[in-house]
Design a protein around this motif. Sequence first.
Motif, short mmCIF file in Angstrom:
data_model
loop_
_atom_site.label_atom_id
_atom_site.label_comp_id
_atom_site.label_asym_id
_atom_site.label_seq_id
_atom_site.Cartn_x
_atom_site.Cartn_y
_atom_site.Cartn_z
N MET A 168 -15.27 -13.57 -1.64
CA MET A 168 -16.18 -14.09 -0.63
C MET A 168 -15.65 -15.42 -0.09
O MET A 168 -15.97 -16.50 -0.59
N VAL A 169 -14.77 -15.32 0.90
CA VAL A 169 -14.18 -16.49 1.53
C VAL A 169 -14.27 -16.33 3.04
O VAL A 169 -14.55 -15.24 3.55
N GLY A 170 -14.03 -17.40 3.77
CA GLY A 170 -14.03 -17.34 5.21
C GLY A 170 -12.76 -16.72 5.76
O GLY A 170 -11.79 -16.46 5.04
N ALA A 171 -12.74 -16.50 7.07
CA ALA A 171 -11.61 -15.84 7.71
C ALA A 171 -10.32 -16.62 7.55
O ALA A 171 -9.26 -16.04 7.36
N SER A 172 -10.38 -17.95 7.65
CA SER A 172 -9.15 -18.73 7.53
C SER A 172 -8.59 -18.66 6.12
O SER A 172 -7.37 -18.53 5.92
N ALA A 173 -9.45 -18.70 5.10
CA ALA A 173 -8.99 -18.61 3.72
C ALA A 173 -8.43 -17.24 3.41
O ALA A 173 -7.55 -17.08 2.56
N ALA A 174 -8.93 -16.21 4.10
CA ALA A 174 -8.45 -14.85 3.87
C ALA A 174 -7.00 -14.67 4.31
O ALA A 174 -6.36 -13.68 3.94
N GLN A 175 -6.48 -15.60 5.09
CA GLN A 175 -5.12 -15.46 5.60
C GLN A 175 -4.06 -15.94 4.61
O GLN A 175 -2.87 -15.72 4.84
N THR A 176 -4.47 -16.57 3.52
CA THR A 176 -3.53 -17.11 2.56
C THR A 176 -3.55 -16.29 1.28
O THR A 176 -4.59 -16.18 0.62
N ALA A 177 -2.40 -15.72 0.92
CA ALA A 177 -2.34 -14.86 -0.26
C ALA A 177 -2.54 -15.67 -1.54
O ALA A 177 -2.08 -16.82 -1.65
N ILE A 178 -3.21 -15.07 -2.50
CA ILE A 178 -3.44 -15.67 -3.81
C ILE A 178 -2.32 -15.23 -4.75
O ILE A 178 -2.06 -14.04 -4.89
N THR A 179 -1.67 -16.18 -5.40
CA THR A 179 -0.56 -15.87 -6.30
C THR A 179 -0.89 -16.14 -7.76
O THR A 179 -0.12 -15.76 -8.65
N SER A 180 -2.00 -16.80 -8.03
CA SER A 180 -2.47 -17.04 -9.39
C SER A 180 -3.96 -16.81 -9.40
O SER A 180 -4.70 -17.43 -8.62
N LEU A 181 -4.44 -15.93 -10.28
CA LEU A 181 -5.81 -15.43 -10.16
C LEU A 181 -6.86 -16.38 -10.70
O LEU A 181 -7.99 -16.40 -10.20
N ALA A 182 -6.56 -17.17 -11.69
CA ALA A 182 -7.59 -17.90 -12.45
C ALA A 182 -8.53 -18.70 -11.55
O ALA A 182 -9.76 -18.59 -11.68
N GLU A 183 -8.01 -19.48 -10.63
CA GLU A 183 -8.86 -20.31 -9.79
C GLU A 183 -9.60 -19.49 -8.73
O GLU A 183 -10.58 -19.97 -8.14
N HIS A 184 -9.16 -18.25 -8.52
CA HIS A 184 -9.77 -17.39 -7.50
C HIS A 184 -10.94 -16.58 -8.05
O HIS A 184 -11.77 -16.09 -7.27
N ILE A 185 -11.02 -16.42 -9.36
CA ILE A 185 -12.04 -15.56 -9.98
C ILE A 185 -13.46 -15.96 -9.58
O ILE A 185 -14.29 -15.08 -9.31
N PRO A 186 -13.82 -17.26 -9.51
CA PRO A 186 -15.19 -17.59 -9.10
C PRO A 186 -15.57 -17.05 -7.72
O PRO A 186 -16.76 -16.87 -7.44
N ARG A 187 -14.60 -16.78 -6.86
CA ARG A 187 -14.89 -16.23 -5.53
C ARG A 187 -15.02 -14.70 -5.57
O ARG A 187 -15.39 -14.09 -4.56
N MET A 188 -14.72 -14.10 -6.72
CA MET A 188 -14.70 -12.65 -6.85
C MET A 188 -15.73 -12.11 -7.84
O MET A 188 -16.21 -10.99 -7.69
N GLU A 189 -16.04 -12.90 -8.84
CA GLU A 189 -16.73 -12.37 -10.01
C GLU A 189 -18.11 -11.79 -9.70
O GLU A 189 -18.44 -10.67 -10.10
#
Length: 256
Positions: A168-189
């Motif tokens: 759950m991120v905005g359109a601009s954040a969606a344009q940047t690939a995630i290469t390490s998952l740990a910090e991204h999990i709160p946006r997915m869980e």
Amino acid sequence: MPIELFNQNGHICLMFTDLCVEGGEAVQSNQFLIIDSGTGAIIDPGGNLAYGELYLSMTRHFAPHKLSAILASHADPDIIASLDRWMTATTDAKLYISKIWERFVPHFCKAGKTTGRIVGIPDQGMRIPLGGSELIALPAHFLHSEGNFQFFDPVSRILFSGDLGASMVGASAAQTAITSLAEHIPRMEAFHRRYMVSNKVLRHWVQMVRGLPIKMIVPQHGAPLRGAAVQEFIAWVETLSCGIDLMTDRDYAVPS
């Protein structure tokens, strides 16, 4: 402007991230165009909010009338609500969607516009020709839809994963690939715990995809995963409790 996920030897994968965010009321969603040998496929073309901008953006890279396939991971409105406009005036392409949804699709379109143009994907999946290559429809049932497919491109080694992997991120954040998952999990869980049906199904999915040479997982919402984040995501969902795993009798009570 689309994000170029892959471009090599005439095989191109483009991602559109910001076509339906006007007013901020609609969920951010991604649409995808894959081009090979003079033809193309759209994956999850989106709702009516996305159609106009997607059509205009696509024409800068590819003639829409040359599309040979429209691929739908499932039948939610943010996936295929724009289908009438694609099927009526834009292209003669066939629609590939789960066989359990093929009789529902005509409700999105004018009478007769889907006749002979819907390919019902069998539960076990199939291979879909595209130019000189093919896309593989992989079973992803109940992740989150009853009839659900992901699409793997063996040339780019991208897995277009539908709602699995969404953030759950905005359109601009969606344009940047995630290469390490740990910090991204709160946006997915929260999304995965609510929308994915059960850990049992996730484990079946993990068993299937671990044998694929995936370089990137690109969901229908939010940012792509690449590099180490691919295997980190697979390991994360393998043990994730979700959906009916979390339900109790308190969730099925008559409101007071």
